[in-house]
Write a protein that holds these residues in place. Structure first.
Motif, PDB file in Angstrom:
ATOM      1  N   PRO A  14     -47.405  17.014  15.157  1.00 19.51           N
ATOM      2  CA  PRO A  14     -46.516  15.954  14.694  1.00 19.51           C
ATOM      3  C   PRO A  14     -46.266  16.023  13.184  1.00 19.51           C
ATOM      4  O   PRO A  14     -47.163  16.369  12.419  1.00 19.51           O
ATOM      5  CB  PRO A  14     -47.240  14.662  15.074  1.00 19.51           C
ATOM      6  CG  PRO A  14     -48.664  15.047  15.259  1.00 19.51           C
ATOM      7  CD  PRO A  14     -48.670  16.492  15.649  1.00 19.51           C
ATOM      8  N   GLU A  15     -45.037  15.713  12.795  1.00 21.79           N
ATOM      9  CA  GLU A  15     -44.689  15.759  11.369  1.00 21.79           C
ATOM     10  C   GLU A  15     -45.476  14.723  10.573  1.00 21.79           C
ATOM     11  O   GLU A  15     -45.964  15.011   9.486  1.00 21.79           O
ATOM     12  CB  GLU A  15     -43.193  15.508  11.186  1.00 21.79           C
ATOM     13  CG  GLU A  15     -42.783  15.494   9.729  1.00 21.79           C
ATOM     14  CD  GLU A  15     -41.336  15.117   9.510  1.00 21.79           C
ATOM     15  OE1 GLU A  15     -40.919  15.122   8.341  1.00 21.79           O
ATOM     16  OE2 GLU A  15     -40.633  14.806  10.480  1.00 21.79           O
ATOM     17  N   HIS A  23     -52.904  21.265   4.264  1.00 19.66           N
ATOM     18  CA  HIS A  23     -51.922  22.195   3.694  1.00 19.66           C
ATOM     19  C   HIS A  23     -50.863  21.478   2.866  1.00 19.66           C
ATOM     20  O   HIS A  23     -50.346  22.033   1.902  1.00 19.66           O
ATOM     21  CB  HIS A  23     -51.252  22.981   4.824  1.00 19.66           C
ATOM     22  CG  HIS A  23     -50.082  23.815   4.395  1.00 19.66           C
ATOM     23  ND1 HIS A  23     -50.225  25.017   3.744  1.00 19.66           N
ATOM     24  CD2 HIS A  23     -48.737  23.610   4.508  1.00 19.66           C
ATOM     25  CE1 HIS A  23     -49.031  25.528   3.487  1.00 19.66           C
ATOM     26  NE2 HIS A  23     -48.112  24.696   3.942  1.00 19.66           N
ATOM     27  N   ASN A  24     -50.508  20.270   3.251  1.00 18.54           N
ATOM     28  CA  ASN A  24     -49.447  19.545   2.539  1.00 18.54           C
ATOM     29  C   ASN A  24     -49.863  19.276   1.104  1.00 18.54           C
ATOM     30  O   ASN A  24     -50.993  18.928   0.814  1.00 18.54           O
ATOM     31  CB  ASN A  24     -49.123  18.229   3.258  1.00 18.54           C
ATOM     32  CG  ASN A  24     -48.258  18.440   4.479  1.00 18.54           C
ATOM     33  OD1 ASN A  24     -47.553  19.435   4.584  1.00 18.54           O
ATOM     34  ND2 ASN A  24     -48.299  17.501   5.404  1.00 18.54           N
ATOM     35  N   GLY A  25     -48.920  19.471   0.224  1.00 13.38           N
ATOM     36  CA  GLY A  25     -49.163  19.246  -1.195  1.00 13.38           C
ATOM     37  C   GLY A  25     -47.845  18.934  -1.855  1.00 13.38           C
ATOM     38  O   GLY A  25     -47.343  17.827  -1.768  1.00 13.38           O
ATOM     39  N   CYS A  26     -47.225  19.947  -2.473  1.00 13.00           N
ATOM     40  CA  CYS A  26     -45.928  19.723  -3.117  1.00 13.00           C
ATOM     41  C   CYS A  26     -44.809  19.575  -2.082  1.00 13.00           C
ATOM     42  O   CYS A  26     -43.792  18.970  -2.357  1.00 13.00           O
ATOM     43  CB  CYS A  26     -45.618  20.835  -4.116  1.00 13.00           C
ATOM     44  SG  CYS A  26     -45.508  22.465  -3.384  1.00 13.00           S
ATOM     45  N   ASN A  29     -44.672  20.073   4.698  1.00  9.37           N
ATOM     46  CA  ASN A  29     -44.104  20.893   5.764  1.00  9.37           C
ATOM     47  C   ASN A  29     -45.151  21.646   6.586  1.00  9.37           C
ATOM     48  O   ASN A  29     -44.842  22.622   7.253  1.00  9.37           O
ATOM     49  CB  ASN A  29     -43.097  21.882   5.179  1.00  9.37           C
ATOM     50  CG  ASN A  29     -43.731  22.867   4.215  1.00  9.37           C
ATOM     51  OD1 ASN A  29     -44.895  22.774   3.873  1.00  9.37           O
ATOM     52  ND2 ASN A  29     -42.955  23.827   3.765  1.00  9.37           N
ATOM     53  N   ALA A  30     -46.386  21.191   6.566  1.00 12.15           N
ATOM     54  CA  ALA A  30     -47.438  21.883   7.316  1.00 12.15           C
ATOM     55  C   ALA A  30     -47.111  21.928   8.799  1.00 12.15           C
ATOM     56  O   ALA A  30     -47.368  22.931   9.468  1.00 12.15           O
ATOM     57  CB  ALA A  30     -48.784  21.200   7.092  1.00 12.15           C
ATOM     58  N   ASP A  31     -46.533  20.857   9.328  1.00 10.28           N
ATOM     59  CA  ASP A  31     -46.191  20.844  10.755  1.00 10.28           C
ATOM     60  C   ASP A  31     -45.189  21.944  11.096  1.00 10.28           C
ATOM     61  O   ASP A  31     -45.272  22.568  12.150  1.00 10.28           O
ATOM     62  CB  ASP A  31     -45.635  19.486  11.176  1.00 10.28           C
ATOM     63  CG  ASP A  31     -44.282  19.193  10.551  1.00 10.28           C
ATOM     64  OD1 ASP A  31     -44.192  19.107   9.306  1.00 10.28           O
ATOM     65  OD2 ASP A  31     -43.302  19.059  11.306  1.00 10.28           O
TER      66      ASP A  31
END
Length: 80
Positions: A14-15, A23-26, A29-31
């Protein structure tokens, strides 16, 4: 049929919430990266007499999971 893939992938990766992924940072978009891993990024298909040679239910499906960014396509023909 494409909506079935979208629904299935969204359940697997899921987004939101974005905070569930380290993983998400800047960019959140990890999903999208996980969805691409599941669906793959390459297609191999036969061409017979100059036409794509698909079975009855086969087709090429392109899924975009990371927003509308510029893309490039590589087509490699192997054989006769």
């Amino acid at each position: 049929m494409h909506s079935d893939f979208e629904t299935w992938l969204e359940k697997l990766a899921p987004e939101k919430p974005h905070s569930q992924y380290r993983h998400n940072g800047c960019e959140d978009n990890a999903d999208a990266h996980l969805k691409r891993q599941i669906m793959g990024r390459e297609v191999v298909c036969a061409i017979t007499n100059g036409k794509l040679d698909f079975g009855t239910w086969e087709q090429i499906f392109y899924g975009e999971y990371d927003g509308k960014r510029p893309k490039r396509i590589l087509i490699k023909i192997i054989g006769e």
